[in-house]
Design a protein around this motif. Structure first.
Motif, PDB file in Angstrom:
ATOM      1  N   VAL A   1       2.966  -2.537   6.551  1.00 37.10           N
ATOM      2  CA  VAL A   1       1.576  -2.888   6.279  1.00 37.10           C
ATOM      3  C   VAL A   1       1.458  -4.406   6.230  1.00 37.10           C
ATOM      4  O   VAL A   1       2.455  -5.120   6.187  1.00 37.10           O
ATOM      5  CB  VAL A   1       1.072  -2.285   4.947  1.00 37.10           C
ATOM      6  CG1 VAL A   1       1.111  -0.769   4.978  1.00 37.10           C
ATOM      7  CG2 VAL A   1       1.876  -2.822   3.766  1.00 37.10           C
ATOM      8  N   ALA A   2       0.229  -4.888   6.249  1.00 40.55           N
ATOM      9  CA  ALA A   2      -0.039  -6.315   6.088  1.00 40.55           C
ATOM     10  C   ALA A   2      -1.429  -6.437   5.466  1.00 40.55           C
ATOM     11  O   ALA A   2      -2.150  -5.433   5.319  1.00 40.55           O
ATOM     12  CB  ALA A   2       0.030  -7.040   7.429  1.00 40.55           C
ATOM     13  N   SER A   3      -1.803  -7.635   5.107  1.00 43.23           N
ATOM     14  CA  SER A   3      -3.129  -7.819   4.519  1.00 43.23           C
ATOM     15  C   SER A   3      -4.203  -7.582   5.578  1.00 43.23           C
ATOM     16  O   SER A   3      -3.988  -7.809   6.769  1.00 43.23           O
ATOM     17  CB  SER A   3      -3.273  -9.230   3.955  1.00 43.23           C
ATOM     18  OG  SER A   3      -3.301 -10.187   5.001  1.00 43.23           O
TER      19      SER A   3
ATOM     20  N   VAL B   1       4.420  -6.977   5.536  1.00 46.15           N
ATOM     21  CA  VAL B   1       4.936  -8.011   6.439  1.00 46.15           C
ATOM     22  C   VAL B   1       4.057  -9.252   6.487  1.00 46.15           C
ATOM     23  O   VAL B   1       4.289 -10.146   7.297  1.00 46.15           O
ATOM     24  CB  VAL B   1       5.109  -7.438   7.875  1.00 46.15           C
ATOM     25  CG1 VAL B   1       5.997  -6.211   7.861  1.00 46.15           C
ATOM     26  CG2 VAL B   1       3.750  -7.115   8.507  1.00 46.15           C
ATOM     27  N   THR B   2       3.063  -9.317   5.593  1.00 46.80           N
ATOM     28  CA  THR B   2       2.075 -10.402   5.662  1.00 46.80           C
ATOM     29  C   THR B   2       2.728 -11.778   5.699  1.00 46.80           C
ATOM     30  O   THR B   2       2.389 -12.619   6.522  1.00 46.80           O
ATOM     31  CB  THR B   2       1.113 -10.331   4.461  1.00 46.80           C
ATOM     32  OG1 THR B   2       0.495  -9.039   4.438  1.00 46.80           O
ATOM     33  CG2 THR B   2       0.033 -11.408   4.575  1.00 46.80           C
TER      34      THR B   2
ATOM     35  N   GLU C   1      12.626 -11.562  11.195  1.00 44.63           N
ATOM     36  CA  GLU C   1      13.984 -11.494  10.658  1.00 44.63           C
ATOM     37  C   GLU C   1      13.990 -11.023   9.214  1.00 44.63           C
ATOM     38  O   GLU C   1      14.843 -10.226   8.802  1.00 44.63           O
ATOM     39  CB  GLU C   1      14.656 -12.871  10.760  1.00 44.63           C
ATOM     40  CG  GLU C   1      14.885 -13.357  12.184  1.00 44.63           C
ATOM     41  CD  GLU C   1      13.695 -14.091  12.783  1.00 44.63           C
ATOM     42  OE1 GLU C   1      13.850 -14.677  13.858  1.00 44.63           O
ATOM     43  OE2 GLU C   1      12.588 -14.069  12.167  1.00 44.63           O
ATOM     44  N   GLU C   2      13.038 -11.511   8.417  1.00 41.93           N
ATOM     45  CA  GLU C   2      12.965 -11.115   7.003  1.00 41.93           C
ATOM     46  C   GLU C   2      12.572  -9.649   6.867  1.00 41.93           C
ATOM     47  O   GLU C   2      13.093  -8.927   6.010  1.00 41.93           O
ATOM     48  CB  GLU C   2      11.978 -12.012   6.260  1.00 41.93           C
ATOM     49  CG  GLU C   2      12.459 -13.440   6.087  1.00 41.93           C
ATOM     50  CD  GLU C   2      11.389 -14.369   5.556  1.00 41.93           C
ATOM     51  OE1 GLU C   2      11.735 -15.338   4.860  1.00 41.93           O
ATOM     52  OE2 GLU C   2      10.195 -14.130   5.839  1.00 41.93           O
ATOM     53  N   THR C   3      11.650  -9.209   7.713  1.00 47.54           N
ATOM     54  CA  THR C   3      11.252  -7.801   7.681  1.00 47.54           C
ATOM     55  C   THR C   3      12.437  -6.910   8.037  1.00 47.54           C
ATOM     56  O   THR C   3      12.706  -5.904   7.374  1.00 47.54           O
ATOM     57  CB  THR C   3      10.095  -7.545   8.669  1.00 47.54           C
ATOM     58  OG1 THR C   3       8.969  -8.337   8.297  1.00 47.54           O
ATOM     59  CG2 THR C   3       9.697  -6.077   8.678  1.00 47.54           C
TER      60      THR C   3
END
Length: 276
Positions: free
Chosen positions: A199-201, A251-252, A257-259
């Motif tokens: 999800v994201a904002s 993932v906002t 790479e961090e996700t």
């Protein structure tokens, strides 16, 4: 505000140079007031190739980072840099010394050893092929063959995250969540794949979608970019994942790479084997 300082950064490798690029990026971001002009010199494995590179270093003096196994070439590089009065850093030297001290053995010089065509390499190729074939909901009947399955509404970075995970050797599929469209039958029942919701904002998704609409001159897709409609889609994603016991990652503010790192941490927490 002062203009950022500009400097030349030479990365010289007897392989692809990926290690140097990654190290340089990790360090460079710590100096926001400096801008590097990067010179990447891969596959430097002979005196002739090194001499060509040294001409560029001489023409554009700056910091030199290198990973060269051949001792003769490495010495020639360091001597030339010393004459030019520019810093020259063997990026892997200190790490190799720690390994040598701890293991009580010397390293065996291997050019491009991380790129050897071994079982790991072919596993990554197989994972990439699988991921490309199972992008955006394609071949839903084969979802059980995936290691990881990403679900999410449009513009939640499912495809680039899937490709990144595949390059790490994990067969990754992704399925879009579209309002009014049922899930693939394989997802209606228990699947062997590790499912993660992305999800994201609403603000971020709306902005990305607006750019997408502008690229395709699709002015009729008002609901696609409406923040309230997007917020409802996000809420449905969270509710679906809560009902199924699937973890959700926002993932906002995350890079790909961090996700991927967050996904793999969850994946291995459930006892899945770690791929080296």
């Amino acid at each position: 505000m002062d203009a950022p300082r500009t400097f030349h950064l030479h990365m010289i490798s007897d392989a692809t140079g990926e290690t140097l690029v990654a190290v340089a990026k990790a360090v460079r971001v710590q100096y926001s007031q400096a801008r590097a002009i990067e010179h990447i010199h891969p596959l430097v494995r002979s005196k002739r190739e090194l001499e060509r590179v040294l001409k560029d270093v001489e023409a554009n003096p700056g910091m030199v980072l290198y990973t060269i196994i051949n001792q003769e070439l490495a010495e020639q590089l360091e001597q030339t840099c010393k004459k030019l009065n520019v810093p020259c850093v063997p990026v892997l030297k200190s790490i190799l010394q720690v390994f040598e001290s701890y293991l009580g053995m010397s390293s065996i010089p291997t050019v491009a050893g991380q790129h050897v065509l071994d079982a790991d390499y072919f596993r990554r190729i197989e994972a990439l092929n699988f991921t490309m074939l199972h992008d955006d909901g394609h071949l839903p009947e084969n979802l059980d063959d995936a290691d990881i399955l990403l679900i999410g509404i449009s513009r939640t970075s499912k495809t680039p995250t899937s490709i990144y995970l595949a390059n790490r050797g994990y067969k990754t599929a992704n399925v879009p969540l579209i309002p009014g469209v049922p899930l693939p039958p394989k997802l209606e029942t228990r699947t062997n794949a590790f499912v993660v919701g992305l999800v994201a904002s609403a603000e971020r998704i709306s902005q990305v979608r607006q750019n997408r609409v502008l690229e395709h001159a699709a002015s009729h897709l008002d609901a696609y970019v409406d923040r309230e409609a997007i917020a409802a889609e996000i809420a449905e994603t969270r509710q679906l994942c809560a009902r199924r016991g699937w973890p959700v990652i926002d993932v906002t503010r995350r890079s790909i790479e961090e996700t991927a790192a967050a996904i793999l941490r969850l994946y291995h927490d459930r006892g899945a084997p770690v791929l080296e």
